[in-house]
Structures are given as C-alpha cells and as structure tokens.
Design a protein around this motif. Structure first.
Motif, PDB file in Angstrom:
ATOM      1  N   GLY A 366      34.412  -6.530  33.449  1.00 35.73           N
ATOM      2  CA  GLY A 366      34.872  -6.723  32.601  1.00 35.73           C
ATOM      3  C   GLY A 366      34.293  -5.724  31.263  1.00 35.73           C
ATOM      4  O   GLY A 366      34.168  -6.121  30.069  1.00 35.73           O
ATOM      5  N   LEU A 367      32.947  -5.639  31.357  1.00 38.13           N
ATOM      6  CA  LEU A 367      31.812  -5.086  30.292  1.00 38.13           C
ATOM      7  C   LEU A 367      32.326  -3.733  30.672  1.00 38.13           C
ATOM      8  O   LEU A 367      31.559  -3.368  31.715  1.00 38.13           O
ATOM      9  CB  LEU A 367      30.843  -5.435  30.690  1.00 38.13           C
ATOM     10  CG  LEU A 367      29.825  -7.110  30.982  1.00 38.13           C
ATOM     11  CD1 LEU A 367      28.805  -7.600  31.339  1.00 38.13           C
ATOM     12  CD2 LEU A 367      30.881  -7.921  29.664  1.00 38.13           C
ATOM     13  N   THR A 368      32.439  -3.201  29.023  1.00 43.38           N
ATOM     14  CA  THR A 368      32.087  -1.589  29.067  1.00 43.38           C
ATOM     15  C   THR A 368      31.470  -1.879  28.345  1.00 43.38           C
ATOM     16  O   THR A 368      31.378   0.074  28.210  1.00 43.38           O
ATOM     17  CB  THR A 368      34.252  -1.466  28.808  1.00 43.38           C
ATOM     18  OG1 THR A 368      34.146  -1.736  27.381  1.00 43.38           O
ATOM     19  CG2 THR A 368      34.816  -1.750  30.099  1.00 43.38           C
ATOM     20  N   HIS A 369      31.298  -1.884  26.952  1.00 47.21           N
ATOM     21  CA  HIS A 369      30.185  -1.101  25.957  1.00 47.21           C
ATOM     22  C   HIS A 369      29.341  -2.192  25.339  1.00 47.21           C
ATOM     23  O   HIS A 369      28.848  -3.076  26.248  1.00 47.21           O
ATOM     24  CB  HIS A 369      31.254  -1.007  24.627  1.00 47.21           C
ATOM     25  CG  HIS A 369      32.079   0.019  24.710  1.00 47.21           C
ATOM     26  ND1 HIS A 369      32.827  -0.195  25.377  1.00 47.21           N
ATOM     27  CD2 HIS A 369      32.646   0.941  23.682  1.00 47.21           C
ATOM     28  CE1 HIS A 369      34.243   0.373  25.889  1.00 47.21           C
ATOM     29  NE2 HIS A 369      33.850   1.530  24.344  1.00 47.21           N
ATOM     30  N   VAL A 370      28.236  -1.598  24.736  1.00 53.45           N
ATOM     31  CA  VAL A 370      27.214  -2.527  24.167  1.00 53.45           C
ATOM     32  C   VAL A 370      28.029  -2.147  22.374  1.00 53.45           C
ATOM     33  O   VAL A 370      28.127  -1.655  22.248  1.00 53.45           O
ATOM     34  CB  VAL A 370      25.892  -2.009  23.966  1.00 53.45           C
ATOM     35  CG1 VAL A 370      25.673  -2.379  25.825  1.00 53.45           C
ATOM     36  CG2 VAL A 370      25.999  -0.624  23.900  1.00 53.45           C
ATOM     37  N   PHE A 371      27.885  -3.264  21.710  1.00 50.55           N
ATOM     38  CA  PHE A 371      28.177  -3.979  20.175  1.00 50.55           C
ATOM     39  C   PHE A 371      27.150  -2.608  19.408  1.00 50.55           C
ATOM     40  O   PHE A 371      26.298  -2.324  19.317  1.00 50.55           O
ATOM     41  CB  PHE A 371      27.447  -5.302  19.374  1.00 50.55           C
ATOM     42  CG  PHE A 371      28.107  -5.646  18.609  1.00 50.55           C
ATOM     43  CD1 PHE A 371      29.673  -6.071  18.980  1.00 50.55           C
ATOM     44  CD2 PHE A 371      27.636  -5.413  17.134  1.00 50.55           C
ATOM     45  CE1 PHE A 371      30.692  -6.755  17.745  1.00 50.55           C
ATOM     46  CE2 PHE A 371      28.946  -5.827  16.126  1.00 50.55           C
ATOM     47  CZ  PHE A 371      29.921  -6.435  16.242  1.00 50.55           C
ATOM     48  N   PRO A 372      28.747  -2.413  18.925  1.00 55.16           N
ATOM     49  CA  PRO A 372      28.069  -0.993  17.892  1.00 55.16           C
ATOM     50  C   PRO A 372      27.370  -0.945  16.739  1.00 55.16           C
ATOM     51  O   PRO A 372      26.684  -2.058  16.330  1.00 55.16           O
ATOM     52  CB  PRO A 372      29.734  -1.174  16.630  1.00 55.16           C
ATOM     53  CG  PRO A 372      30.428  -1.412  17.218  1.00 55.16           C
ATOM     54  CD  PRO A 372      29.816  -2.352  18.623  1.00 55.16           C
ATOM     55  N   GLU A 373      25.782   0.157  16.775  1.00 53.28           N
ATOM     56  CA  GLU A 373      25.451  -0.459  15.665  1.00 53.28           C
ATOM     57  C   GLU A 373      25.099  -0.812  14.092  1.00 53.28           C
ATOM     58  O   GLU A 373      26.737   0.361  14.118  1.00 53.28           O
ATOM     59  CB  GLU A 373      24.512   0.720  16.169  1.00 53.28           C
ATOM     60  CG  GLU A 373      23.512   0.254  17.455  1.00 53.28           C
ATOM     61  CD  GLU A 373      22.421   2.157  17.776  1.00 53.28           C
ATOM     62  OE1 GLU A 373      22.029   2.986  16.543  1.00 53.28           O
ATOM     63  OE2 GLU A 373      22.269   2.696  18.648  1.00 53.28           O
ATOM     64  N   PRO A 374      24.739  -1.021  13.472  1.00 54.04           N
ATOM     65  CA  PRO A 374      25.017  -1.158  12.065  1.00 54.04           C
ATOM     66  C   PRO A 374      25.542  -0.314  10.974  1.00 54.04           C
ATOM     67  O   PRO A 374      26.302   0.117  10.609  1.00 54.04           O
ATOM     68  CB  PRO A 374      23.500  -1.752  11.285  1.00 54.04           C
ATOM     69  CG  PRO A 374      23.557  -2.918  12.454  1.00 54.04           C
ATOM     70  CD  PRO A 374      23.851  -2.131  13.907  1.00 54.04           C
ATOM     71  N   ALA A 375      24.634   1.124  12.210  1.00 55.33           N
ATOM     72  CA  ALA A 375      24.376   2.766  11.141  1.00 55.33           C
ATOM     73  C   ALA A 375      26.210   3.424  11.826  1.00 55.33           C
ATOM     74  O   ALA A 375      26.611   3.821  10.595  1.00 55.33           O
ATOM     75  CB  ALA A 375      23.322   3.306  11.944  1.00 55.33           C
ATOM     76  N   THR A 376      26.302   3.052  12.792  1.00 57.28           N
ATOM     77  CA  THR A 376      28.201   3.481  12.648  1.00 57.28           C
ATOM     78  C   THR A 376      28.772   2.820  12.240  1.00 57.28           C
ATOM     79  O   THR A 376      29.889   3.713  11.819  1.00 57.28           O
ATOM     80  CB  THR A 376      28.248   3.006  14.507  1.00 57.28           C
ATOM     81  OG1 THR A 376      26.832   3.792  15.072  1.00 57.28           O
ATOM     82  CG2 THR A 376      29.551   3.669  14.710  1.00 57.28           C
TER      83      THR A 376
END
Length: 493
Positions: A366-376
């Motif tokens: 169920g893991l698909t992403h890493v958490f968004p970076e602050p700059a994004t």
C-alpha cells in the motif's frame, strides 16, 4: 593503552555489571584489561575481577582506549543513552546529529556549523564528556553499520565500505580490524548462517530497546494516524506490521517494523533502501519514531510516584512517546491536524501525499509515495484539501519556512529556538509548536494543557494542568498516559 580516570559511581557500575543489569546497556560500557574486550553491562560472560575493569561513557571511547567489541553481547548494538533525548545542550544536540549521519555527510565542520560553535569547541566538549571526539564517535557508528551490512547482505565488501561512510577501503579494513579484531571477510557470517538478503529483500535488523516496551500502545498510536500512501499497518493486534516510506539524504526507503512479543528486548525491522549509504540514518530515524532509546525506568520512577498518575504507569509499563521519522513531515501533519479529528487529519495528509508526494519507483504494497518536500508545498495551491483558506496559508507558510531554513527541525537544533521560530509564523500556536517539539524534536518534557484529550484525561484523574509540574522532565510520557485513558484521542495528529 589509555584508561579513563576513575569516576564517582564506578563501584555502582561494577555492581550493575556483576548483576548483568540490562537497564544500563548503552548508558556506559566496561572493558577488561586482561582480554582487550569491551562489553555492555548485561554481557552474559563471566564477570571479570574489579581490578581488571575500566569504565567508558561511550563505545567510541572504549575503542579509542584500544579495546575491541565483544562478540557475545555486541555492545555496538546497545540502545543509545536516553540522556541525549533529554539534554538540550551542545553535547546532546551533537550526539543526535552524529547519530543522523551528519559527520559522514558534512564532516566535523558541517556538524559545528549546524551547532553554531567552532569545530574545536565541539571536539573539546564531546571529548570531555564522552572520551571521544566527533570523528571517533562517527567512526564507531560506521563500524557498526559496516558489521550489519557484512552480516545481513551480499553486497561486495568494497560497496559496503563506502555505503558505511568510509573514505577508502583501507580505512574500512583498518577500522574493522581495530574494532572487531577480524578482517571484513572473517566478520561476514558464513553463508549457511546468514539470512538471504538481496536488495529486494531488504536489510534485516534487531533494534534494541531498554526495559519494558508497550508495543500495543505505540502500534495503536501509529495505526490511528497512518497516512495512506506513506504508511500502513497490516495484521491483527499482537502480530501487526507497521510499514512506511522514508525520504533520506541519498535516496528513499521502506521501513517494516514487526510488533514485538511481550518481554522482548528488541524490535524486528527490515529496511529496503535505494542507496545503502542511508542505512545508519534510516536506523536512527526509526529509533526516534519508536522512541527506542528511552529510559522507562527513570520515567516510571518519576511518574509512578504521583498518586493519580501512578496506577496508569503501572498498567502500561514501558509506554513510549513516539517521535517522527521525518521532522518536516511531522510539522506539516501538525498543521493539518489543527482543529480536526485524528482520522480527518490522516485523510487530509493522504490527499496531500497523492497530489504532491514523490512516487516510489514501484508501489510496495500500500506504499506508493514519499511525503512531499517542503519546497513543493510552499508553492502548491492545495486546492485538493478542501481546507479553510487561512489553514492553507499557514501550511504554505510553514513549508516555505522549512524550505528556506527560517525554521530548522534537524536533530541538533536548539528546541527553544525552533519553537520561537514556529510561533512567529501566522497561524501557529502553542498546541502546534508543542506537538512538533514533542514528536519532531523528541522533547521528553512537553505538556499540552489546551489539548482536548489531555483535558479529559486530567478530569478523569481529578487533576489540574498545574499538577503536571511534578511530572518534569517526563511530561511527554504523562501526555501519552492521559491519552491512553480515553477510547480515542479527539485532537492531535
């Protein structure tokens, strides 16, 4: 061979060694002059004569004294000292940064710059307190990382040398011989003894902890807050597996932690990393998330003495205060959790991950992403979230402050400075900064009197917020005891 000066309490330390007291594992190490070996206090070997024993405040100091690691008790794998979680001074901050791999990535100059001191001051204070400077402390950590990779993976020795952070193969060989009295090839377990661990299978680890560990409660806490796409909890209570993605300095990773059996002294973990150079950093971040370096005995002694809190402490021995695998992620999630339920905050975070997170090379369950970076997130519209405009502005403001360094949340930051910087941002109040301080910065002494769950818990005990002063310096643990008195936690993320 250099020996440390005798310090007050050495006789007590010897008593702990004689009784093989695991409570002191990681708090100090002892070495035996007649064998040239250093151990953790709980080592099962025959207790040496007092005249032959030397005590050291760190594994690095014992190594610097010319001693090699015991092959029975593996002192390099002992839990870290809880002191570094409590202390907010230069040495405590430095130890947290060294654990996160800053010396390997940025050198001693980079460590000193993050701390705001000169390299000479950092070296002097670490040596005075721990018997070793930052280079020696990082070297001890690299040696442990190398041993893990040698004994759990089939990576070539040359790749392991650089993955562990060594500057050259020669430096790697010399260090392994000095620390373990074996060559890297000899230290690598025989094939029949090793667990098959190709890159696809990850790196199996046993993460040690000190004393009792309330696994059910920490898994419950993480499961209620699991964010779709970056976290999942599989299985049933008593046999659950917590899985999450990691954003790391050199790549990404997936951590898998199994709910331990009652009475164990470690957590089984498997790390699947895109770059093995991230191993020591990933281990430290999992340790912080699961609060594995805590001292439950010290916590229970203080909190258990309170007549109202004492029964809760007795009912849940070893209750931990979960940290964060990613401090910047936790800060964003704290903003998402303002004035909403835990479930709603997790759903909002899942929407954020789906819209702005970085996809993994391939989904892993169920893991698909890493958490968004602050700059994004700083420049994102956040239209997908359906939150009030003011909260979106707060989220973007926090993300921008993290991205440009106006707010720092790395392991070595001064907690008071970070709190002041956060409070200066519009939309950030005491609850949010306190929650970030407790989890992202690992502060063991945070209290949230305005939290709905805390107020309900205090009422149930017949206590008031001012009673929490008696719970210092472990008020973060008291919070979790209060939250655990309720069927659910109305407000935190």
């Amino acid at each position: 061979m250099m020996a440390p000066a005798t310090q007050p309490g050495d006789d007590s330390r010897y008593q702990a060694v004689s009784s093989r007291d695991a409570r002191f594992d990681g708090e100090f190490f002892f070495a035996v002059s007649t064998t040239g070996i250093y151990c953790r206090p709980s080592c099962p070997a025959v207790t040496p004569k007092r005249a032959n024993v030397r005590f050291y405040p760190s594994a690095a100091a014992a190594q610097r004294g010319g001693f090699r690691a015991c092959r029975r008790c593996r002192p390099d794998a002992a839990p870290g000292s809880a002191e570094w979680n409590v202390r907010a001074d230069l040495v405590g901050r430095a130890m947290r940064l060294i654990g996160d791999g800053v010396v390997d990535r940025e050198g001693v100059a980079g460590l000193a710059d993050r701390l705001g001191y000169s390299s000479r001051q950092v070296h002097r204070q670490l040596t005075e307190e721990l018997g070793a400077g930052p280079v020696a402390l990082a070297r001890a950590q690299r040696a442990h990382t190398a041993r893990v990779l040698l004994q759990t993976t089939d990576l070539p020795v040359t790749e392991i040398a650089f993955a562990a952070g060594f500057a050259s193969v020669r430096q790697f060989n010399d260090t392994i011989r000095a620390v373990y009295d074996q060559t890297p090839s000899a230290l690598r377990a025989r094939p029949a003894q090793r667990r098959a661990s190709r890159p696809s299978g990850g790196i199996p680890l046993r993460l040690a902890h000190r004393g009792p560990y309330a696994a059910r409660e920490i898994l419950d806490f993480l499961q209620r807050r699991a964010v779709p796409g970056i976290e999942e909890v599989l299985g049933t209570p008593g046999a659950r597996v917590y899985r999450r993605t990691l954003r790391l300095p050199y790549g990404t990773g997936v951590a898998e932690i199994h709910e331990p059996r009652e009475g164990g002294s470690w957590l089984d973990c498997r790390l699947n990393l895109t770059d093995p150079r991230d191993l020591s950093t990933a281990v430290q971040r999992v340790r912080r998330l699961f609060d594995l370096d805590a001292d439950p005995y010290a916590v229970a002694e203080r909190l258990g003495a309170d007549p109202r809190l004492g029964p809760l402490v007795a009912a849940r021995p070893g209750l931990r205060s979960p940290g964060a695998a990613d401090a910047e992620e936790l800060a964003v999630r704290a903003v998402l959790g303002q004035q909403v339920t835990v479930a709603a905050a997790a759903r909002l975070a899942g929407t954020l991950v789906a819209a702005y997170g970085k996809p993994l090379g391939a989904p892993d369950g169920g893991l698909t992403h890493v958490f968004p970076e602050p700059a994004t997130l700083a420049d994102a519209s956040l239209a997908e979230l359906g939150m009030p405009a003011a909260r979106k502005r707060t989220l973007r403001t926090v993300a921008a402050a993290l991205a440009d360094g106006a707010v720092r949340l790395d392991p070595g930051v001064d907690r008071n400075d970070a709190e002041e910087a956060l409070l200066a941002l519009p939309g950030i109040g005491p609850w949010t900064t306190g929650y970030i301080r407790m989890r992202a910065l690992g502060d063991p002494d945070v209290f949230l009197p305005g939290d709905v769950g805390v107020r309900h818990g205090l009422t149930a005990l017949g206590a008031a917020p001012h009673d929490a002063q008696a719970w210092r310096p472990w008020r973060s643990y008291a919070l979790h005891h209060l939250w655990n008195t309720l069927a659910s936690t109305p407000k935190d993320s």
